[in-house]
Design a protein around this motif. Structure first.
Motif, PDB file in Angstrom:
ATOM      1  N   GLN B  19       0.689  -1.178   0.232  1.00  0.00           N
ATOM      2  CA  GLN B  19       0.175   0.077   0.089  1.00  0.00           C
ATOM      3  C   GLN B  19       0.943   1.671   0.257  1.00  0.00           C
ATOM      4  O   GLN B  19       2.420   1.048   0.457  1.00  0.00           O
ATOM      5  CB  GLN B  19      -1.019  -0.176   1.389  1.00  0.00           C
ATOM      6  N   LEU B  20       0.019   2.492  -0.266  1.00  0.00           N
ATOM      7  CA  LEU B  20       1.324   3.554  -0.532  1.00  0.00           C
ATOM      8  C   LEU B  20       0.429   3.787   0.677  1.00  0.00           C
ATOM      9  O   LEU B  20      -0.167   4.596   0.718  1.00  0.00           O
ATOM     10  CB  LEU B  20       0.680   4.417  -1.871  1.00  0.00           C
ATOM     11  N   GLU B  24      -3.039   6.179   1.561  1.00  0.00           N
ATOM     12  CA  GLU B  24      -3.812   4.778   1.455  1.00  0.00           C
ATOM     13  C   GLU B  24      -3.819   4.691   3.037  1.00  0.00           C
ATOM     14  O   GLU B  24      -3.438   3.922   2.937  1.00  0.00           O
ATOM     15  CB  GLU B  24      -3.838   4.189   0.836  1.00  0.00           C
ATOM     16  N   LYS B  25      -4.944   5.040   3.890  1.00  0.00           N
ATOM     17  CA  LYS B  25      -4.945   4.468   5.307  1.00  0.00           C
ATOM     18  C   LYS B  25      -5.068   2.624   5.268  1.00  0.00           C
ATOM     19  O   LYS B  25      -5.567   2.258   4.814  1.00  0.00           O
ATOM     20  CB  LYS B  25      -6.156   5.128   5.454  1.00  0.00           C
ATOM     21  N   TYR B  26      -3.808   2.861   5.853  1.00  0.00           N
ATOM     22  CA  TYR B  26      -3.700   0.811   6.375  1.00  0.00           C
ATOM     23  C   TYR B  26      -5.363   0.336   7.361  1.00  0.00           C
ATOM     24  O   TYR B  26      -4.701   0.814   8.573  1.00  0.00           O
ATOM     25  CB  TYR B  26      -2.623   0.658   7.176  1.00  0.00           C
ATOM     26  N   GLU B  27      -6.152  -0.561   6.913  1.00  0.00           N
ATOM     27  CA  GLU B  27      -6.734  -1.101   7.453  1.00  0.00           C
ATOM     28  C   GLU B  27      -6.078  -2.277   8.342  1.00  0.00           C
ATOM     29  O   GLU B  27      -6.615  -3.523   7.586  1.00  0.00           O
ATOM     30  CB  GLU B  27      -8.245  -0.826   7.552  1.00  0.00           C
TER      31      GLU B  27
ATOM     32  N   PHE C 135      13.537 -11.415  -7.720  1.00  0.00           N
ATOM     33  CA  PHE C 135      13.600 -11.786  -5.994  1.00  0.00           C
ATOM     34  C   PHE C 135      12.264 -10.853  -5.768  1.00  0.00           C
ATOM     35  O   PHE C 135      11.569 -11.088  -4.938  1.00  0.00           O
ATOM     36  CB  PHE C 135      15.063 -10.856  -6.201  1.00  0.00           C
ATOM     37  N   MET C 136      11.852 -10.250  -6.788  1.00  0.00           N
ATOM     38  CA  MET C 136      10.884  -9.383  -6.958  1.00  0.00           C
ATOM     39  C   MET C 136       9.997 -10.042  -6.731  1.00  0.00           C
ATOM     40  O   MET C 136       8.782  -9.278  -5.967  1.00  0.00           O
ATOM     41  CB  MET C 136      10.865  -7.608  -7.170  1.00  0.00           C
ATOM     42  N   HIS C 137       9.268 -10.688  -7.768  1.00  0.00           N
ATOM     43  CA  HIS C 137       8.235 -11.549  -7.403  1.00  0.00           C
ATOM     44  C   HIS C 137       8.024 -12.266  -6.962  1.00  0.00           C
ATOM     45  O   HIS C 137       7.195 -12.273  -6.155  1.00  0.00           O
ATOM     46  CB  HIS C 137       8.605 -11.800  -9.091  1.00  0.00           C
ATOM     47  N   LEU C 138       9.245 -13.209  -6.168  1.00  0.00           N
ATOM     48  CA  LEU C 138       8.705 -14.168  -5.105  1.00  0.00           C
ATOM     49  C   LEU C 138       8.212 -13.390  -3.687  1.00  0.00           C
ATOM     50  O   LEU C 138       7.749 -13.760  -3.158  1.00  0.00           O
ATOM     51  CB  LEU C 138       9.960 -15.016  -5.114  1.00  0.00           C
ATOM     52  N   TRP C 139       9.398 -11.737  -3.971  1.00  0.00           N
ATOM     53  CA  TRP C 139       8.589 -11.551  -2.671  1.00  0.00           C
ATOM     54  C   TRP C 139       7.409 -10.736  -2.518  1.00  0.00           C
ATOM     55  O   TRP C 139       6.435 -10.666  -1.515  1.00  0.00           O
ATOM     56  CB  TRP C 139       9.788 -10.166  -2.008  1.00  0.00           C
ATOM     57  N   ARG C 140       6.808 -10.460  -3.472  1.00  0.00           N
ATOM     58  CA  ARG C 140       5.442 -10.698  -3.944  1.00  0.00           C
ATOM     59  C   ARG C 140       4.935 -10.852  -3.472  1.00  0.00           C
ATOM     60  O   ARG C 140       3.661 -10.703  -2.946  1.00  0.00           O
ATOM     61  CB  ARG C 140       5.279  -9.326  -5.148  1.00  0.00           C
ATOM     62  N   CYS C 141       5.082 -12.486  -3.453  1.00  0.00           N
ATOM     63  CA  CYS C 141       3.568 -13.656  -3.620  1.00  0.00           C
ATOM     64  C   CYS C 141       4.021 -14.396  -1.806  1.00  0.00           C
ATOM     65  O   CYS C 141       2.729 -14.169  -0.888  1.00  0.00           O
ATOM     66  CB  CYS C 141       4.666 -14.784  -4.078  1.00  0.00           C
ATOM     67  N   ARG C 142       5.271 -12.892  -1.704  1.00  0.00           N
ATOM     68  CA  ARG C 142       5.352 -13.686   0.335  1.00  0.00           C
ATOM     69  C   ARG C 142       4.675 -12.847   0.572  1.00  0.00           C
ATOM     70  O   ARG C 142       4.132 -13.298   2.189  1.00  0.00           O
ATOM     71  CB  ARG C 142       6.989 -13.494   0.341  1.00  0.00           C
ATOM     72  N   GLU C 143       3.721 -11.568   0.403  1.00  0.00           N
ATOM     73  CA  GLU C 143       3.245 -10.613   1.340  1.00  0.00           C
ATOM     74  C   GLU C 143       1.758 -11.386   1.149  1.00  0.00           C
ATOM     75  O   GLU C 143       1.735 -11.091   2.539  1.00  0.00           O
ATOM     76  CB  GLU C 143       3.082  -9.634   0.009  1.00  0.00           C
ATOM     77  N   PHE C 144       1.682 -11.507   0.028  1.00  0.00           N
ATOM     78  CA  PHE C 144       0.529 -13.141   0.524  1.00  0.00           C
ATOM     79  C   PHE C 144       0.245 -14.017   1.735  1.00  0.00           C
ATOM     80  O   PHE C 144      -0.942 -13.722   2.530  1.00  0.00           O
ATOM     81  CB  PHE C 144       0.212 -13.764  -0.595  1.00  0.00           C
TER      82      PHE C 144
END
Lengths: 123, 138, 371
Positions: B19-20, B24-27, C135-144
């Motif tokens: 999120q930015l 953008e408020k974090y909920e 690296f960027m893409h895997l860390w994007r997946c890690r976010e989920f």
């Protein structure tokens, strides 16, 4: 659990340790009321048991290294040498502690250099 | 390799996952480990939360007379929620939102508070010991 | 850089660390190289000792211990908490009474942790190889995965969900269904990761045949975790010392025989599939609403050990119970501690520019090692 003395613990470990069947876990020291002891931990793949080899050591006594039998053991030995002040053959100074930290911090010293830390704990 | 190329092209046009924040408020999700709030009316100052606290971030101060105060240090707290579970009266609630940053003026003089509360705790322990001793002698 | 003589050969000494772009944590490795080929390695791990073992035997009583040991490592926090808790429960003597729901919640936590840790290290490895895109893409997946953990336990990495005698919070049904949905998305991204590490030429060529550890060497040096399994050692502490329900769910031990850096990566990728399966099984096995916390009345009184499979390998806890609130000794042997002794042997003969990927393929966690 296997009890051993400083004289024969290497033989006992040599008999116990077969790399394909026994996994070396680590080495640990403990200072109880009876005095200092060094423990070697092994895990047997066959019986799925943790085996402990216990060696009682006096303060200032020299402990031979087992890294000729168990290759990765040197790291754990250097660690307890730093943390407990145990003299172990072939150790590297300040492997685990930084040079300006207190010596042998895990020993139960009576009101000495780690007094400050303990007082913080009491708070 | 081609697939990676396609994925990176796709990623150029996809929405960002993060999120930015300031715009953008974090909920937070329900049950987020946020700040601890205290309800004065329900509290009986039993000190259970103070003893359960892992990091020693909760102290209870008793001033002259009967004014008591519950002090919480948001910097020292590890937000495990152990105090909330230990409270038998439901006086503590862990909120969904995290504690706001502390400015210089709001910062507690924690070492001073610890000293004061330490004296009180000592007195409380002594009283407890005396009471136990009395019970035994009876 | 200075030049010294080793065995009558002129060597260049290159220090790597204690701060280096390839290293997430401080460790100092000193290489003696001859024309870029490493001849000798020495290392120093003395940067992050925090005295947590000491503090556990002086400051904190045993009920606070799971929270304290969670702070040892930022990535495998719950593995430490679980190992400590199980050892304490064995020491008290209540490990047989722990309800199934508790075991299931702990398993979900540990497996989620393993997922995010494997994504992290594989992404980091790709970055060290110079492939920043993955690296960027895997860390994007890690976010989920982190969002899922946030939803479940209220924190992204530091779950703090385990306590002596149970867990802090239950997973209600609504969250359970949301997790099942999230798991599908995660599984898709694991599939992507598998494809990358098996078919992408850039990565495969870089990592194939790098730092080969034979099966005998792996036994000899007591390797643990994915590094051992990549060499064909069939070991997994989740099966060997089962505190959860892994044996009931039929956890499969994934092994490979190549023993190179790529195999270590692939073992981690394939383990992710197993982890997802374990989370699904654990979610289905028990229903919410059961008792999640036992009342603990005794103090730890026996000696107890626990071997737990952290994302990096075997984690060993030994607790000496003295009958008091504070245990007499807590010994922590972390997985990286067992994986470091082999590094000097693997690195000899490797070109210096291959050292960072080789080091990262062992997944070192130096904060764990230092404690």
């Amino acid at each position: 659990m296997i009890e051993a003395s400083l004289m024969d613990f290497k033989d006992k470990i040599r008999k116990l340790y077969i790399p394909e069947k026994v996994h070396y876990i680590g080495v640990d020291a403990y200072e109880g009321e009876e005095g200092l002891e060094v423990r070697y931990w092994f895990f047997s793949y066959e019986t799925r048991d943790v085996v402990m080899v216990r060696v009682s050591v006096k303060h200032g006594e020299r402990v031979p290294s087992i890294s000729d039998i168990v290759k990765p053991a040197f790291m754990g030995e250097w660690e307890i040498a730093d943390l407990f002040g145990i003299e172990i053959e072939g150790r590297v100074e300040n492997f685990f502690l930084s040079p300006d930290s207190p010596r042998a911090p895990l020993l139960n010293k009576k009101k000495s250099e780690d007094q400050a830390g303990r007082e913080m704990g009491e708070k | 390799m081609l697939k990676m190329f396609i994925t990176s092209i796709k990623n150029l046009f996809r929405k960002p996952v993060t999120q930015l924040y300031p715009y953008e408020k974090y909920e937070p999700f329900d049950g987020y480990r946020g700040k601890i709030s205290w309800e004065k009316g329900k509290c009986t100052f039993c000190m259970k939360c103070g003893r359960a606290c892992t990091s020693g971030a909760i102290k209870i101060l008793i001033y002259s007379g009967e004014t008591k105060e519950w002090v919480w240090n948001p910097i020292q707290c590890i937000y495990c929620g152990e105090c909330v579970r230990s409270c038998p009266f439901g006086a503590l609630i862990q909120e969904k939102y995290y504690a706001s940053p502390i400015t210089k003026g709001e910062k507690l003089d924690w070492s001073e508070i610890e000293k004061k509360a330490g004296r009180l705790e000592d007195r409380w322990r002594r009283q407890l010991r005396d009471r136990r001793g009395k019970r035994k002698s009876e | 850089m200075k030049k010294i003589k080793v065995n009558q050969e002129i060597c260049t000494t290159i220090p790597m660390g204690s701060q280096h772009v390839a290293l997430p944590e401080p460790v100092k490795l000193v290489f003696d190289t001859e024309n870029e080929v490493v001849k000798r390695v020495s290392f120093d791990v003395s940067y992050v000792h925090r005295g947590i073992e000491k503090s556990l035997t002086t400051m904190y009583d045993f009920k606070k211990a799971p929270y304290v040991v969670g702070r040892i490592c930022g990535i495998c926090a719950i593995a430490h908490s679980i190992a400590c808790t199980v050892a304490l429960e064995r020491s008290i003597g209540i490990d047989g009474e722990v309800p199934d729901r508790v075991r299931a919640v702990r398993m979900i936590g540990l497996e989620l942790d393993r997922l995010q840790s494997h994504f992290l290290i594989n992404g980091h490895l790709a970055e060290v190889c110079g492939y920043e895109n993955i690296f960027m893409h895997l860390w994007r997946c890690r976010e989920f995965i982190l969002d899922t953990a946030d939803m479940l336990f209220g924190n992204r990495v530091q779950y703090d969900v385990v306590c002596v005698g149970g867990v802090n919070r239950d997973i209600d049904e609504k969250t359970g269904t949301r997790i099942s949905e999230a798991l599908e998305e995660i599984e898709e991204s694991i599939g992507f990761m598998e494809e990358v590490f098996t078919r992408d030429k850039t990565l495969v060529k870089r990592l194939e045949g790098l730092g080969v550890v034979s099966k005998d060497k792996a036994f000899e040096y007591g390797l643990v975790g994915p590094s051992a399994r990549a060499s064909g050692v069939k070991t997994d502490c989740r099966i060997e010392d089962d505190w959860g329900m892994y044996r009931d769910f039929g956890l499969e031990i994934i092994t490979m025989t190549e023993g190179d850096a790529l195999a270590r990566c692939l073992v981690r990728v394939l383990e992710c599939f197993e982890s997802v399966r374990m989370i699904r099984e654990a979610l289905d096995s028990t229903s919410p609403g059961e008792e999640i916390q036992l009342r603990v009345r005794d103090n730890p009184k026996k000696d107890a050990v626990c071997r737990n499979e952290a994302p990096r390998g075997e984690l060993f806890y030994y607790i000496r119970g003295t009958g008091k609130k504070i245990p007499g000794r807590v010994k922590i042997r972390t997985p990286t501690f067992a994986n470091i002794p082999i590094l000097p042997h693997v690195m000899i003969g490797v070109r210096y520019n291959d050292v960072p990927p080789l080091l990262m393929s062992f997944d070192p966690c130096l904060s764990c090692t230092g404690r």
